[in-house]
Design a protein around this motif. Structure first.
Motif, PDB file in Angstrom:
ATOM      1  N   TRP A 125       0.834  -1.198   0.000  1.00 56.70           N
ATOM      2  CA  TRP A 125       0.000   0.000   0.000  1.00 56.70           C
ATOM      3  C   TRP A 125       0.871   1.251   0.000  1.00 56.70           C
ATOM      4  CZ3 TRP A 125      -4.860   1.298  -0.912  1.00 56.70           C
ATOM      5  CH2 TRP A 125      -5.267   2.602  -0.583  1.00 56.70           C
ATOM      6  N   LEU A 126       0.502   2.204  -0.860  1.00 60.85           N
ATOM      7  CA  LEU A 126       1.169   3.505  -0.892  1.00 60.85           C
ATOM      8  C   LEU A 126       0.103   4.531  -1.267  1.00 60.85           C
ATOM      9  CD1 LEU A 126       4.148   4.624  -0.632  1.00 60.85           C
ATOM     10  CD2 LEU A 126       4.117   4.780  -3.131  1.00 60.85           C
ATOM     11  N   SER A 127      -0.077   5.535  -0.410  1.00 59.73           N
ATOM     12  CA  SER A 127      -1.102   6.541  -0.674  1.00 59.73           C
ATOM     13  C   SER A 127      -0.683   7.465  -1.807  1.00 59.73           C
ATOM     14  CB  SER A 127      -1.354   7.374   0.586  1.00 59.73           C
ATOM     15  OG  SER A 127      -0.228   8.203   0.845  1.00 59.73           O
ATOM     16  N   GLU A 128      -1.651   8.235  -2.302  1.00 61.06           N
ATOM     17  CA  GLU A 128      -1.365   9.175  -3.389  1.00 61.06           C
ATOM     18  C   GLU A 128      -0.378  10.240  -2.929  1.00 61.06           C
ATOM     19  OE1 GLU A 128      -3.686  12.141  -6.537  1.00 61.06           O
ATOM     20  OE2 GLU A 128      -4.815  11.016  -5.029  1.00 61.06           O
ATOM     21  N   GLU A 129      -0.549  10.726  -1.684  1.00 59.17           N
ATOM     22  CA  GLU A 129       0.361  11.755  -1.171  1.00 59.17           C
ATOM     23  C   GLU A 129       1.778  11.215  -1.066  1.00 59.17           C
ATOM     24  OE1 GLU A 129      -0.103  14.993  -0.607  1.00 59.17           O
ATOM     25  OE2 GLU A 129      -2.056  14.660  -1.523  1.00 59.17           O
ATOM     26  N   GLU A 130       1.930   9.971  -0.593  1.00 62.66           N
ATOM     27  CA  GLU A 130       3.269   9.372  -0.483  1.00 62.66           C
ATOM     28  C   GLU A 130       3.879   9.178  -1.872  1.00 62.66           C
ATOM     29  OE1 GLU A 130       2.801   6.766   3.637  1.00 62.66           O
ATOM     30  OE2 GLU A 130       2.021   5.960   1.750  1.00 62.66           O
TER      31      GLU A 130
END
Length: 960
Positions: A847-852
């Motif tokens: 998992w990797l958020s859009e902000e990250e």
């Protein structure tokens, strides 16, 4: 610390200095330490104890810098003893300027003593000045030791170092000797400077010199001595006392004022010239507290007139109680002249009444807090003496409230809170009469307590705590069962609500959430209007206008920003604020000229600010560098990129300015500079000038006005030239094409960006592979990778490639330091680039958020942008030309497609080679040494390149 010294007007033996030492018993003033035989290498001191017949001698060794020898200090450890011939030293502090010791004498431990170490260099230099009056050699020594640009500054620095060690007379003798051998000092040593210096010794006698001016008689002696010194100007005693009182008043210390009264009789000798009624009233109150009735009589006689004999003044006192204003003050002053002839109780009561009436009359004039609180203290004590405990409690409440306000003004917030708590406890005591409640409002004490706590939190930028404290204070106020009046309570509640909104605005402003901050300030303004706090309303309205100007500036609407700043400047309430907004408006006008490509107008607008040390000056210097590089492009010149960026690094940043404003002023001009420098080089390659002009226009607007840059791109059809994309012109095709694929893949992304984040970091790994292969072969040789690989295949991991950047092989690369820093800074959470790559790849984080992901993309493009300034050229030998040159095809994205390569060695057709950075210019023929052309040996680089290799059949270029 009280200082003990020898009178030594000739300073023949200035190194023999005596000083007292701190002792736990303040009355034990007969204990002292005497220094003798002071030298650069040792100090001999003797501790003389009360009732002891002999001195206890101690020898301390010093090093060649004049500090206590660390070897000796190390012996002075906790619970260790250092035995001398006549005493034992136990547990001193390890400090080169002070020694803290206990002494064991005849099996009795005494102390602790804090012994300051005499400043050897200052004493030795002063002694040389006095011994060698005809030589300027020692004055040069002062300038060198004290690091000053002129002799006068050095001389006064010398005197500062000698504070506590020499007398006032000694100071003037040293200055006179220095003036004799220095024209600079002789010229600057005027009566004003001497007066300020002497006044400072009088005003701060408890902390500065080995003091010897304890009376007018001693001051007269000092002045008489100075009259005989050739270069010391005439000293006007009246002027000295006036300056001293002014300094004491500015310092706001009643104890200092009282000390001056005791030494010089201010109320008797000088009050008409420079003491006001507030100071005289406070001095009268202190004299009454000290029960110095003789001083009280002196003050009344010299201030108000002769004493008046009276038998009974009770009726007059009753009449005076009903009066107010100046009439009450004059009546009570007359009563004071009578009460001084009556029993002490009458004097105490009348004095308390007078001080009360005086404070009520002058309260609207905001007298200095230190005098106001002294009057409250006197009222409280005098009321208790005459049995008026209600009045005493009221005065004590006011004393704590005023003391709390003074502490808060001096930024002693914890002490201020303690004072307000004591005031609150007094206001909530049971049995208080109704008339007392008029002067002891618990709601006001609560407000001041919570207001102080809020200010304390805001000072530390702890806005959440400030908002919570405001809520807590409002709840406390609402819970009160007894208040002075309901309106005061409601006003205090509204004020705390205003502070809550204001704190929220500050918090949002610190996060650069300007629109939200502006709204919060608007809510605070509404509360301040309700409680008629026009000062706070005006302050926040100005702040809103500044925010509006900043919003316009951030959007690139510089004309609107200029108008907003000029409007603020016109209504500014201070010269400084007016100047700030005027200069800000001119900088915004210069940025508008830049966006409009009117570079001449931009240069004209920044010119007045280039030498300024404020924010406008910082921005003006950055803009000037940008304009210089633009001018070089206009003149078809090619500047050195490293030199330009080195110059940029040398310029001050906005954060270094002395001005403090809560906005992110300034821009990152590095990308625009990089683009203009790239355009200079592309000029040499024959790239269409209109394309390059568009590139520069978009680069400038991308920095200053991103929305306008986007509009320009859409309008002119110039794609993929955004600020973060200029590195593409310098990278091989496999890096550029892969980056474009990843960007295209973003369109179909949902919530999880882990695959794309990993792809970007793998792309960075591929970039390091060809960079490391080129530099490794160039410096070490073909088998360079064997030294760094941890597997049999000779392949380097991402971490190994990163570590390769730290080797001597890469130390001369222009971008190495900045790129290494970007690799090592936290990227996601506390993890750096390599750790995030491992997390997404090897550890299979899913998992990797859009902000990250955006953080990863920004970091990768930032690294690529910096590396673009110096990269090897990757290309392939297409064939050998009949004229002896090879046809070389660079695998670049969008620049020169072919060139003829002359090199004194055999090259293989269809083989990939590296050429040195910057080796391809606009010329069709490139001449290189054999060792400059290096064959690509990294299999992964070749594989990646093959995937995106351009196989279109372009024609061979014609020879010029």
């Amino acid at each position: 610390m009280q200082l003990y010294h020898q009178q030594n007007p000739n300073i023949d033996s200035i190194s023999k200095i005596c000083a007292s030492i701190e002792h736990p018993d303040p009355d034990d003033s007969n204990n002292k330490v005497i220094f003798s035989n002071l030298s650069r290498f040792s100090i001999e001191l003797s501790i003389h104890m009360e009732n002891q017949e002999k001195f206890n001698e101690i020898l301390l060794e010093k090093d060649d810098r004049g500090a206590i020898d660390p070897a000796i200090i190390n012996e002075f450890q906790e619970n260790k003893e250092v035995i001398t011939e006549k005493s034992t030293i136990i547990s001193p502090s390890i400090d080169p300027t002070n020694i803290r010791v206990y002494c064991e004498i005849e099996q009795t431990i005494v102390g602790p003593f804090t012994i300051p170490i005499p400043p050897y260099d200052a004493i030795e230099t002063a002694g040389e000045l006095l011994r060698r009056e005809d030589s300027c050699e020692e004055l040069d020594c002062i300038s060198e030791i004290y690091d000053r640009d002129n002799d006068m500054g050095a001389a006064f620095s010398l005197l500062e170092d000698l504070e506590k060690w020499i007398t006032v007379t000694n100071n003037f003798q040293i200055l006179n000797a220095a003036a004799r051998i220095s024209d600079d000092i002789k010229r600057k040593l005027n009566a004003d400077r001497i007066g300020d210096f002497l006044a400072s010794q009088l005003a701060y006698s408890d902390s500065r010199v080995a003091f010897d001016i304890m009376s007018q008689k001693e001051l007269d002696r000092i002045i008489s001595t100075c009259e005989s010194l050739q270069y010391i100007p005439h000293i006007n005693k009246f002027e000295i006392i006036r300056k001293t009182v002014r300094m004491v008043h500015k310092n706001g210390d009643m104890n200092q004022l009282w000390e001056l009264e005791q030494r010089f009789g201010l109320a008797s000798n000088y009050w008409r010239e420079f003491l006001w009624d507030e100071q005289m009233t406070a001095l009268l109150g202190r004299a009454l507290i000290e029960e110095d009735l003789e001083k009280v009589e002196q003050i009344i006689i010299n201030w108000l007139g002769p004493l008046i004999e009276a038998d009974d003044i009770n009726d007059e006192i009753e009449d005076a109680k009903t009066l107010s204003g100046e009439k009450a003050i004059r009546t009570c002053q007359l009563l004071l002249r009578k009460a001084a002839t009556l029993p002490e109780q009458d004097l105490y009561f009348v004095s308390s009444l007078y001080i009360h009436k005086f404070q009520n009359s002058r309260d609207s004039q905001n007298p200095p807090l230190y005098l106001d609180e002294e009057m409250c203290k006197a009222r409280s004590e005098l009321s208790e003496r005459v049995g008026s405990y209600g009045r005493a409690r009221t005065a004590k409440y006011q004393y704590h409230m005023k003391r709390g306000r003074r502490y808060r003004a001096e930024n002693y917030h914890e002490d201020a809170c303690d004072e307000f708590k004591q005031a609150l406890e007094l206001s909530l005591e049971e049995g208080m009469k109704i008339e007392e409640r008029r002067f002891t409002a618990p709601e006001w004490a609560i407000f001041q307590l919570f207001f102080t706590r809020i200010e304390w939190s805001r000072r530390d930028d702890n806005y959440e705590s400030a908002k919570e404290t405001a809520n807590e204070g409002r709840a406390f106020l609402k819970s009160l069962s007894v208040v002075r009046d309901e309106k005061t309570r409601q006003d205090c509640i509204l004020h705390l609500e205003a502070l809550q909104y204001e704190s929220e605005g500050d918090q949002l402003l610190s996060k650069n959430q300007l629109d939200a901050a502006k709204r919060s300030y608007g809510q605070a303004i509404g509360k301040y209007i309700a409680i008629k706090r026009n000062d706070k309303k005006s302050y926040l309205i100005r702040r809103q206008k500044l925010i509006s100007a900043q919003i316009a500036e951030q959007r690139g609407e510089f004309a609107d920003a200029e108008i907003a700043h000029r409007a603020v400047a016109e209504n500014a309430d201070s010269k400084y604020f007016k100047s700030f907004n005027t200069s800000r408006a001119e900088v915004c006008a210069a940025k508008k000229a830049l966006v409009d490509l009117d570079w001449g107008q931009a240069r004209k607008l920044i010119q007045p600010h280039l030498d300024s040390k404020n924010i406008a000056g910082v921005e003006a210097n950055h803009i000037e560098l940008l304009l210089d590089v633009l001018d070089s492009y206009e003149n078809n010149m090619q500047l050195s990129a490293p030199e330009v960026f080195e110059q940029l690094e040398s310029l001050p940043e906005v954060e270094e300015s002395a001005e403090e404003f809560p906005f992110n002023y300034g821009h990152e001009y590095r990308p625009a500079l990089a683009n203009i420098l790239a355009a200079q080089r592309l000029q040499k390659l024959g790239i269409d000038s209109s394309f390059l002009n568009d590139l520069i226009a978009i680069s400038l607007r991308d920095v200053l006005a991103p929305d306008q840059a986007k509009h320009t791109i859409e309008e002119r059809g110039v794609h993929d030239i955004g600020l973060s994309k200029q590195w593409k012109f310098k990278f091989p095709i496999h890096v550029v094409k892969r980056f474009q694929e990843i960007e295209a893949d973003e369109i179909v992304a949902r919530d999880n960006f882990s695959d794309r984040g990993l792809a970007l970091l793998k792309l960075l790994e591929q970039t390091l592979e060809f960079v490391a292969d080129y530099y490794g072969q160039k410096i070490i040789g073909p088998n360079w990778a064997d030294q760094y690989s941890q597997n049999s295949e000779g392949r380097l991991s991402f971490g190994a490639l990163r570590n390769f950047l730290n080797t001597e092989t890469m130390e001369n690369c222009l971008w190495i330091n900045s790129v290494c820093n970007l690799f090592d800074e936290p990227l996601v959470g506390e993890e750096d680039v390599i750790a995030v790559r491992n997390m997404l790849g090897h550890d299979r984080q899913s998992w990797l958020s859009e902000e990250e992901y955006k953080e990863i993309k920004n970091r990768v493009t930032d690294i690529l942008d910096r590396m673009a300034s110096e990269l090897p050229v990757i290309g392939e030998i297409e064939s050998e030309h009949k004229l002896g040159a090879y046809i070389f095809k660079p695998h670049w994205e969008d620049v020169q497609k072919w060139c003829y390569l002359r090199v004194d060695t055999d090259l293989e057709q269809n083989t990939v080679y590296y050429l040195p950075p910057g080796s391809l210019q606009s010329e069709s023929i490139v001449q290189l040494d054999a060792e400059a052309v290096i064959e690509c040996s990294a299999n992964r680089v070749l594989d990646n390149l093959a995937v995106y290799k351009d196989t279109s059949g372009s024609k061979e270029p014609k020879m010029p």
